[in-house]
Enzyme design. Structure first.
Site, PDB file in Angstrom:
ATOM      1  N   SER A 147       5.558  -3.201   0.596  1.00 46.21           N
ATOM      2  CA  SER A 147       4.648  -2.125  -0.141  1.00 46.21           C
ATOM      3  C   SER A 147       3.096  -3.117  -0.232  1.00 46.21           C
ATOM      4  CB  SER A 147       4.703  -1.984  -1.666  1.00 46.21           C
ATOM      5  OG  SER A 147       3.751  -1.269  -2.277  1.00 46.21           O
ATOM      6  N   TYR A 171      -1.223   1.907   1.193  1.00 46.74           N
ATOM      7  CA  TYR A 171      -2.180   2.881   0.329  1.00 46.74           C
ATOM      8  C   TYR A 171      -3.701   2.620   0.948  1.00 46.74           C
ATOM      9  CZ  TYR A 171       1.555   3.119  -3.209  1.00 46.74           C
ATOM     10  OH  TYR A 171       2.557   3.462  -3.825  1.00 46.74           O
ATOM     11  N   THR A 197       1.437   6.252   2.392  1.00 48.82           N
ATOM     12  CA  THR A 197       1.676   7.180   1.115  1.00 48.82           C
ATOM     13  C   THR A 197       0.629   7.979   0.890  1.00 48.82           C
ATOM     14  OG1 THR A 197       3.701   5.407   0.490  1.00 48.82           O
ATOM     15  CG2 THR A 197       2.430   6.929  -1.211  1.00 48.82           C
ATOM     16  N   LYS A 287       4.636   9.168   4.186  1.00 46.14           N
ATOM     17  CA  LYS A 287       5.558   9.344   3.061  1.00 46.14           C
ATOM     18  C   LYS A 287       4.770   9.807   2.079  1.00 46.14           C
ATOM     19  CE  LYS A 287       7.993   6.338  -0.195  1.00 46.14           C
ATOM     20  NZ  LYS A 287       7.391   6.551  -1.612  1.00 46.14           N
ATOM     21  N   HIS A 311       7.954  10.524  -4.623  1.00 52.49           N
ATOM     22  CA  HIS A 311       7.456   9.076  -5.002  1.00 52.49           C
ATOM     23  C   HIS A 311       8.604   8.667  -6.195  1.00 52.49           C
ATOM     24  CE1 HIS A 311       4.090   6.371  -4.792  1.00 52.49           C
ATOM     25  NE2 HIS A 311       4.721   5.897  -5.728  1.00 52.49           N
TER      26      HIS A 311
END
Length: 414
Positions: A147, A171, A197, A287, A311
């Site tokens: 992540s 992100y 995401t 995602k 999520h």
């Protein structure tokens, strides 16, 4: 009145003392395992068991950060309930003497139909963090996703798990130059895919974190000092290893919701996806897709795969249930892009059900965090053993010998 002749005779079974030779095979006293982690994990036969061990061994605020969801937590509960309520439809008299669990995910091999999902601040759950999870992924032959909010850099993870298939979750920040730099570092570290995401324009209301006063990193308050006495091993590991910090950020002090609202870009649109497509040559995954209409939009904009996900229930409460949304997404874009599923996975049987309904695979997140909290890298190894056994057993009992033979005929949603 019953006469003595009419009463049933009581026949007594002859008894005797057992011989020592008869008792000996029954006495199977195993030598105690000197490893406390192995002893602890030996009692865990399901993801739920690992969750309970994690709850006991981890400070409440840390466990709740992992276990909790947004607001009333209905999105998460409904996702799990959908898996629990489905019905399998087995086919009998099939040769299942050999079970092949292998498949293809994002153009590469995977020994099992799942990948480890991206999770933020993983070293807060256990000091071994992302490298421990990635090493397990490499050993069992599945991809691992790091992540943007991870506590290990892409380069450090590549060094720790060089033989693992690695993906990077992104992100997009308000600062596009910073985002470009993160993508560049992910590429240099050998990540195969970028996973964007898209369901975090603002932070969800994670009430457990608010009630617990959780900050990143955890602050030493009267409450946390009291918690030290109850979980000394966790605090000792936190205080004697590298400082807890996001690998992609120079520093941050505050809540996760404040971080999302401060740095993530609420103005994200399809134009930004098109921009990312122009800067990244590898597989591009989106995602957070929750409708067939949005799946069509992102695939038309260049996505190679979509992940049906809410999520983990941590953003919009009462969001669509991913498992129930999956068939419509597969029908819309399944012939053009891979479709994966995330949220609510608590067993290997859940993974089998999702694949039968059209997913190429699933992302497993909370389950491995429970395992990490329960026993570090050994715990994640144990989880892999549990999931593998559940996948193989479910396939065999369905009468299916290969992942590619799973079809919607094997599952009925209720």
């Amino acid at each position: 009145m019953t006469t003595s002749e009419e009463r049933p005779l009581r026949v007594r079974t002859p008894r005797r003392l057992p011989r020592p030779s008869e008792l000996r095979p029954l006495l199977r006293l195993a030598r105690p395992d000197p490893d406390p982690t192995r002893r602890r994990l030996a009692r865990a036969h399901t993801v739920g068991d690992l969750r309970e061990i994690a709850r006991r061994r981890t400070p409440r605020a840390v466990f709740d950060y992992t276990d909790g969801a947004a607001e009333g937590e209905r999105s998460l509960n409904r996702a799990r309930e959908a898996f629990a309520a489905l019905e399998f439809r087995p086919s009998v008299l099939r040769d299942v003497s050999h079970i092949d669990t292998s498949t293809t995910l994002l153009g590469g091999p995977s020994a099992l139909p799942f990948a480890f999902a991206p999770t933020g601040f993983t070293r807060m759950m256990h000091h071994a963090g992302e490298p421990a999870v990635a090493r397990v992924a490499g050993r069992i032959g599945v991809p691992h996703t790091l992540s943007t909010m991870g506590t290990t850099s892409p380069a450090a993870l590549a060094a720790a798990a060089p033989h693992t298939r690695r993906w990077f979750q992104l992100y997009l920040w308000r600062d596009r130059a910073a985002s470009e730099e993160v993508v560049r570092r992910a590429a240099e570290a050998g990540n195969e895919a970028i996973m964007l995401t898209v369901d975090t324009p603002v932070g969800g209301a994670r009430l457990r974190d608010a009630y617990n006063g959780l900050t990143i990193p955890p602050a030493l308050t009267a409450r946390t000092l009291f918690d030290m006495a109850r979980h000394p091993h966790w605090w000792a590991n936190v205080l004697t290893t590298d400082p807890l910090e996001f690998a992609a950020l120079t520093s941050w002090e505050g809540t996760v919701a404040e971080l999302i609202d401060s740095m993530f870009d609420p103005a994200l649109t399809l134009d930004d996806l098109t921009w990312l497509r122009s800067t990244w040559n590898g597989p591009l995954v989106v995602k957070g897709v929750q409708t067939a209409e949005d799946a069509r939009r992102v695939v038309d904009a260049g996505a190679d795969a979509v992940i049906v996900s809410n999520h983990g229930g941590r953003q919009l409460d009462r969001a669509p249930v991913p498992l129930e949304t999956l068939p419509s997404v597969v029908a819309e874009v399944g012939g053009e892009a891979e479709v994966l599923l995330d949220t609510g996975i608590m067993s290997g049987a859940d993974i089998v059900a999702a694949v039968a309904l059209g997913a190429s695979g699933c992302l497993v997140g909370r389950a491995y965090l429970y395992a990490l909290m329960a026993g570090g890298e050994q715990g994640v190894d144990h989880l892999a053993t549990i999931l593998t056994a559940e996948i193989r057993r479910t396939m065999a009992l369905l009468g299916v010998s290969s992942v590619k033979d799973l079809t919607p005929d094997h599952v009925r949603l209720r």
